[in-house]
Every structure is written in structure tokens, then in C-alpha cells.
Design an enzyme around this catalytic site. Structure first.
Site, PDB file in Angstrom:
ATOM      1  N   VAL A 174      -5.574   5.393  -2.648  1.00  0.00           N
ATOM      2  CA  VAL A 174      -4.318   5.077  -1.968  1.00  0.00           C
ATOM      3  C   VAL A 174      -4.316   3.582  -1.693  1.00  0.00           C
ATOM      4  O   VAL A 174      -5.360   2.919  -1.760  1.00  0.00           O
ATOM      5  CB  VAL A 174      -4.133   5.862  -0.651  1.00  0.00           C
ATOM      6  CG1 VAL A 174      -3.981   7.343  -0.917  1.00  0.00           C
ATOM      7  CG2 VAL A 174      -5.288   5.588   0.308  1.00  0.00           C
ATOM      8  N   SER A 175      -3.133   3.046  -1.359  1.00  0.00           N
ATOM      9  CA  SER A 175      -2.999   1.595  -1.207  1.00  0.00           C
ATOM     10  C   SER A 175      -3.388   1.071   0.169  1.00  0.00           C
ATOM     11  O   SER A 175      -3.863  -0.057   0.297  1.00  0.00           O
ATOM     12  CB  SER A 175      -1.560   1.170  -1.518  1.00  0.00           C
ATOM     13  OG  SER A 175      -1.295   1.302  -2.893  1.00  0.00           O
ATOM     14  N   SER A 176      -3.148   1.859   1.229  1.00  0.00           N
ATOM     15  CA  SER A 176      -3.324   1.308   2.575  1.00  0.00           C
ATOM     16  C   SER A 176      -3.997   2.310   3.511  1.00  0.00           C
ATOM     17  O   SER A 176      -4.087   3.504   3.212  1.00  0.00           O
ATOM     18  CB  SER A 176      -1.966   0.919   3.158  1.00  0.00           C
ATOM     19  OG  SER A 176      -1.168   2.066   3.365  1.00  0.00           O
ATOM     20  N   GLN A 218      -2.330   5.551   4.620  1.00  0.00           N
ATOM     21  CA  GLN A 218      -2.258   6.682   3.695  1.00  0.00           C
ATOM     22  C   GLN A 218      -3.574   7.446   3.598  1.00  0.00           C
ATOM     23  O   GLN A 218      -3.812   8.156   2.625  1.00  0.00           O
ATOM     24  CB  GLN A 218      -1.849   6.185   2.306  1.00  0.00           C
ATOM     25  CG  GLN A 218      -0.470   5.554   2.271  1.00  0.00           C
ATOM     26  CD  GLN A 218      -0.186   4.905   0.934  1.00  0.00           C
ATOM     27  OE1 GLN A 218      -0.982   4.115   0.437  1.00  0.00           O
ATOM     28  NE2 GLN A 218       0.937   5.251   0.349  1.00  0.00           N
TER      29      GLN A 218
END
Length: 209
Positions: free
Chosen positions: A69-71, A74
Site C-alpha cells: 500500500v502507499s501510505s 492504508q
């Protein structure tokens, strides 16, 4: 005594490897199919297959499930990805390892991704499992898949449809790109840089709402 001939998948399971490994062994002359059907399908004699003959000289390659996931926001989605991957691999009866990354799909230097690529290049991976292809990289996943093909790594993509987090993560990736370039253009602490970033963040928030 009549021979028991089986297909490539059953032969691979008997030897504890992947079908792509049997194809590679055939290409290298290590294990030639006993027969081929009229349709070109490989057939192997189980009585002739001996796992020890191969495992003594060839280390079994592992199955790797990759999640990203990006961040930090999340993390729950990351856990869901891992659960889906673990359940799928377990149902297939595979012995597997999960590699998880937290970072942008634009970032090629994530610790987990680098470890995965190093293992693939070192012939330690026989199968790669992901929920969506863009879990690897936003742009460049096809290159990773090409490396997998060259190294005879089977790629399993559980969902070929659109990822539900695609738009949200793409917006974050775009913001990351603009942040880097505006900082180089105006300086990271300049008013112009801050004004531009505030405008982009506002646009991203409106598009996501």
C-alpha cells in the site's frame, strides 16, 4: 507393467516444484518428458521420477506473495491483502512467504521490492502471487513480469480487474511527483512551492471526495 503417465502439473507436484521449473529442466536437458500427446502436452512416467535426484542438486524455489500500500493510512488494506494472499496460497497447498511493503507505487527502492527482485534474479523464487498487478509498481510492473518470465517464475494475479484503491493511490503518487519537482524548481521552503502544493492537495481532496 503398464506405466502411469501424468501431466506436467501432477509431475511438478510430485517433485515439489512448479510446472515452469519442469519446462526449464527440459530446456536444460535435465528432465525430458516420456511422451507428448498429439496435442503437444507433456506426459511423465511417475515411476521414473525421483524427487531426491533433483533436490540434491537444485534447491527448491519458493512461492512469494507480495502486498503493498502507499501510505500508513492504508495499513488496514495492507492486512487485508496479506490475508487474501495467505488464504489463497494455503488453499493451493503451497509453502509460501509474504513480503509486504508500505510505500508509493512510484518508488523503485522499497525494501521488500528490492528483496523480491534479488531473490528472483538469484533463482530463489518459483512463483510470485499478487492481488493486483499494480501492487508491485504503478508503472513498471510489466518489466518485473518480463524478468519473471526470463527466470521461469510463475506469476499469479488474483484479480485482473481494477483495484479499489487505484484512484486514491494514483492521486497520492501524482502529489509525490509534484512535491519533488516543485521543491527542485522553487526550493523546498519557498512560498511559491508551498502555494503550489496547497493547491494540488486541495484539488486531490476535491477529486477524491
Amino acid at each position: 507393467m503398464k506405466r502411469k503417465l501424468v501431466g506436467i502439473r501432477e509431475a511438478a507436484e510430485f517433485l515439489g516444484v512448479t510446472p515452469s521449473t519442469l519446462r526449464r529442466w527440459e530446456h536444460e536437458g535435465k528432465l525430458i518428458p516420456d511422451e507428448r500427446t498429439a496435442g503437444g502436452y507433456r506426459r511423465y512416467d511417475l515411476a521414473r521420477l525421483r524427487p531426491a535426484l533433483f533436490h540434491s542438486s537444485v534447491s527448491p524455489r519458493k512461492t512469494v506473495a507480495y502486498a503493498r500500500v502507499s501510505s500508513h493510512d492504508q495499513k488496514e488494506d495492507l492486512e487485508r491483502q496479506k490475508q487474501v494472499l495467505e488464504l489463497y496460497c494455503a488453499r493451493q497447498g503451497w509453502t509460501f512467504e509474504v513480503i509486504a511493503d508500505l510505500g508509493s507505487g512510484m518508488n523503485y527502492h522499497k525494501k521488500g521490492l528490492k528483496r523480491l527482485l534479488n531473490d528472483i534474479l538469484a533463482d530463489r523464487v518459483g512463483r510470485l502471487v499478487v492481488t493486483h498487478k499494480d501492487r508491485l509498481l504503478r508503472f513498471g510492473a510489466e518489466l518485473v513480469f518480463a524478468i519473471c518470465e526470463a527466470k521461469h517464475v510463475e506469476v499469479v494475479i488474483l484479480n485482473h480487474g481494477e483495484d479499489t484503491t487505484f484512484e486514491e493511490e494514483l492521486a497520492q503518487d501524482v502529489l509525490e511527483i509534484i512535491t519533488v519537482f516543485s521543491a527542485r524548481l522553487y526550493g523546498s521552503r519557498s512560498r511559491k512551492n508551498q502555494k503550489l502544493l496547497d493547491g494540488v492537495r486541495h484539488a486531490v481532496e476535491e477529486a477524491s471526495s
